[in-house]
Design an enzyme around this catalytic site. Structure first.
Site: not given
Length: 362
Positions: A297, A199, A55
């Site tokens: 996971l 991982t 704004e």
């Protein structure tokens, strides 16, 4: 009923809001246009936390033309002092005649107070124009404000028969270059990218944004119950948050010397409390979390109903029964135990398919 012109102006405000897709975290993405006598007199979008809101940029551009104008804003103007002054006050001071809001701010500190302040000042306020699109743009922010949890998407690269790697762990590359580049774009908009220690050990994954322009790297998060993180891991060369189930002061000190932050959140069974992890991430300002993990996971998160969306990249190949699957859910003994999905989007990305599927939590 809104007119076609009003839809057009709010659509423009939403397009402006999208410009902050990768930069506004932890704040929402917001766009604003000021219209007077059917003409655009000011526009703006929120670019970064701590900088002026949409704004303010629109009012600066409009100057005196804001007097008597209509403001189209994708999110209810704020009414409280945060890093910047209230936008509701700025609109009142500028003398706008009407404010059209796409959606109410889910932040409890605002939540209707902004529109109430505008109405008290004699400004006409209408809410709900293109509300669904505005909520979609800020789904993570809405989730954090209403549930105390980020919105979680799990990205999975897989074969047509639902396999993510060979039995020996080899997975580079199942999907093509176009799909991998698409993943980078989604990483760039995410507040955090989360994986499991498996991982990291297997792939030495970095989980950072590369190959595209990016002003801000997401927080990297590793679930590492027993603090097995190698001190040589490439992921430690950045902003990394490690969640553990054990408090090994010596090991923690070595990781923190590497620049990592270690948080201990045990679940009482030798594992990390995943819901506590996500709540902690929400407190840190994470709106959108992208999971890039293996079956363990993914299975744990799905079992605890902590994943909101699957983002599947499906390659046109088969890897066979011996290859690794998407998620370890254990043995299901009835179809009522299955994970149900709602298709959201399917499109081709290079030679692969990208499927967005929402988890149906009942």
């Amino acid at each position: 009923m809104y007119s076609a012109e009003e839809y057009r102006w709010m659509g423009e405000a939403l397009r402006l809001a999208e410009k902050g897709l990768c930069t506004t975290t932890p704040n929402p993405r917001v766009g604003c246009v000021l219209v007077k006598d059917g003409k655009l007199v000011g526009h703006g979008w929120h670019k970064k936390a701590g900088e002026p809101h949409a704004e303010v940029f629109a009012l600066r551009e409009a100057g005196s033309a804001a007097q008597g104008a209509t403001a189209y804003v994708t999110l209810e103007p704020c009414s409280h002092f945060g890093r910047t002054p209230p936008c509701a006050d700025a609109l009142i001071k500028a003398g706008v005649a009407r404010v059209v809001v796409a959606m109410q701010d889910p932040n409890p500190e605002v939540a209707g107070a902004g529109t109430a302040r505008l109405r008290e000042a004699g400004i006409k306020v209408d809410c709900g124009l293109l509300e669904a699109a505005a909520k979609e743009l800020n789904a993570g922010f809405v989730s954090r404000m209403t549930r105390g949890l980020p919105r979680v998407s799990s990205k999975i690269g897989m074969s047509l028969d639902g396999k993510t790697a060979l039995s020996n762990g080899m997975s580079q590359w199942i999907t093509g270059a176009d799909a991998r580049l698409d993943v980078q774009r989604i990483r760039a908009r995410s507040c955090a990218v989360m994986t499991g220690i498996g991982t990291i050990i297997l792939d030495d994954a970095q989980l950072n944004v590369r190959d595209i322009e990016c002003e801000r790297q997401p927080l990297r998060v590793v679930v590492d119950s027993n603090l097995r993180m190698p001190l040589s891991a490439r992921i430690l060369k950045g902003n990394v948050l490690i969640y553990s189930a054990i408090r090994d002061e010596q090991r923690m000190a070595r990781l923190e010397e590497k620049g990592a932050t270690v948080v201990v959140l045990p679940d009482g069974n030798g594992r990390v409390d995943l819901q506590a992890v996500l709540r902690d991430m929400a407190r840190r300002g994470c709106n959108e979390v992208m999971v890039e993990a293996g079956a363990a996971l993914n299975g744990a998160l799905l079992s605890e109903r902590l994943i909101d969306e699957l983002l599947l990249y499906v390659a046109p190949c088969l890897l066979g029964d011996m290859a690794r699957g998407i998620a370890d859910l254990g043995e299901l003994t009835g179809l009522d135990q299955r994970v149900n999905l709602t298709w959201r989007d399917v499109r081709q990305v290079g030679n692969d398919l990208r499927i967005k599927a929402e988890i149906k939590h009942v």
